[in-house]
Design an enzyme around this catalytic site. Structure first.
Site, PDB file in Angstrom:
ATOM      1  CE  LYS A 185      26.427  25.059  38.150  1.00  0.00           C
ATOM      2  NZ  LYS A 185      26.166  25.175  39.596  1.00  0.00           N
ATOM      3  CB  CYS A 255      37.188  36.346  45.838  1.00  0.00           C
ATOM      4  SG  CYS A 255      36.714  37.845  44.945  1.00  0.00           S
ATOM      5  CB  CYS A 262      40.591  42.797  49.801  1.00  0.00           C
ATOM      6  SG  CYS A 262      39.051  42.770  48.842  1.00  0.00           S
ATOM      7  CB  CYS A 265      43.331  38.669  48.027  1.00  0.00           C
ATOM      8  SG  CYS A 265      43.356  38.226  46.268  1.00  0.00           S
ATOM      9  CB  CYS A 271      42.281  42.877  42.787  1.00  0.00           C
ATOM     10  SG  CYS A 271      40.489  42.604  42.744  1.00  0.00           S
TER      11      CYS A 271
END
Length: 277
Positions: A185, A255, A262, A265, A271
């Protein structure tokens, strides 16, 4: 090109009777029976199978962009791209990018940013770190996660950069991941930020978690590197640079790892994870 002779012309006729039964003269080409002639059958190539891609992913991506429009997550204000001295010489700037990435592992952006500021106040360069004793370096970077290990990795990596790369950082992922304390990463982010080159998708815990929740991987992945390979298999390359920044901030604000928001969102209706809650 020569014109075809009488024997060649006869090969093209479907003659009958005496002319057809006459034996070929010496030197003429033997006649081929049309009955034995086989014609090649042309088959249409089968169309390639459509490449797998997640359901609703474009719509989900657009909604995440909308939620990230304010650019007010910790990564936007104190992420790695805000930690280095943009006015420093390119070589020094690249070294600071790499060090900020090494410090950021298992550490919140706020803590990494503060540690980098303290280092920069001491003149953050390869030579200054090599001249600094381990105790002082530890005091400066504390309380980043695993700070004792990072002191060791920073000193080892900096010595390698001095000896092997003239104080600069490697310009390939393959060389970067060989440095102590540098993982995939960090290497992909270093390529992106320090060298302005997109070598792959940088997958941290946020990207790993969110892409699994959204089912952006064919099957659930356990580790970030598995997730990177799965994403790069289908995600258009022109999105690779954006996806880390986008999902990290989304993971910091909405998230969340535990108790994701949620209800706030925009993707709650499409989702897969929200439907199970």
């Amino acid at each position: 090109m020569c014109a075809a002779g009488p024997a060649a012309r006869r090969l093209g006729r479907a003659g009958t009777g005496a002319a057809a039964s006459r034996a070929p003269s010496a030197g003429s080409a033997p006649k081929r029976s049309r009955r034995g002639k086989s014609s090649a059958i042309a088959y249409e190539p089968e169309p390639p199978e459509p490449k797998w891609e997640p359901e609703n992913w474009r719509q989900q991506l657009e909604r995440i962009r909308e939620m990230r429009r304010a650019r007010d997550a910790p990564v936007d204000e104190m992420g790695v791209e805000k930690c280095y001295d943009s006015s420093a010489p390119p070589q020094v700037m690249r070294y600071q990018v790499l060090l900020s990435l090494m410090l950021s592992s298992q550490t919140k952006d706020q803590v990494t940013s503060a540690a980098m500021l303290r280092l920069r106040q001491r003149g953050l360069m390869v030579d200054s770190i090599l001249q600094m004793d381990d105790v002082t370096l530890g005091q400066i970077i504390y309380p980043v996660g695993f700070w004792r290990n990072k002191v060791k990795y920073i000193k080892q990596t900096t010595a390698i950069l001095k000896q092997k790369y003239g104080g600069d950082i490697p310009s390939t992922v393959e060389e970067l991941v060989k440095l102590p304390g540098v993982g995939p990463k960090m290497a992909h982010l270093a390529m992106n930020i320090a060298w302005n080159s997109v070598s792959g998708i940088a997958v941290d815990t946020h990207v790993h978690r969110i892409t699994n929740r959204l089912k952006w991987v064919k099957k659930e992945t356990r580790y970030p590197e598995e997730t990177r390979v799965a994403l790069e298999d289908w995600l258009p390359r022109d999105l690779w640079r954006e996806i880390n920044w986008l999902l990290v901030g989304f993971g910091q604000q909405t998230c969340l790892p535990v108790n994701p928001r949620c209800k706030e969102c925009l993707n709650q209706d499409i989702c897969p994870a929200a439907k199970r809650r």
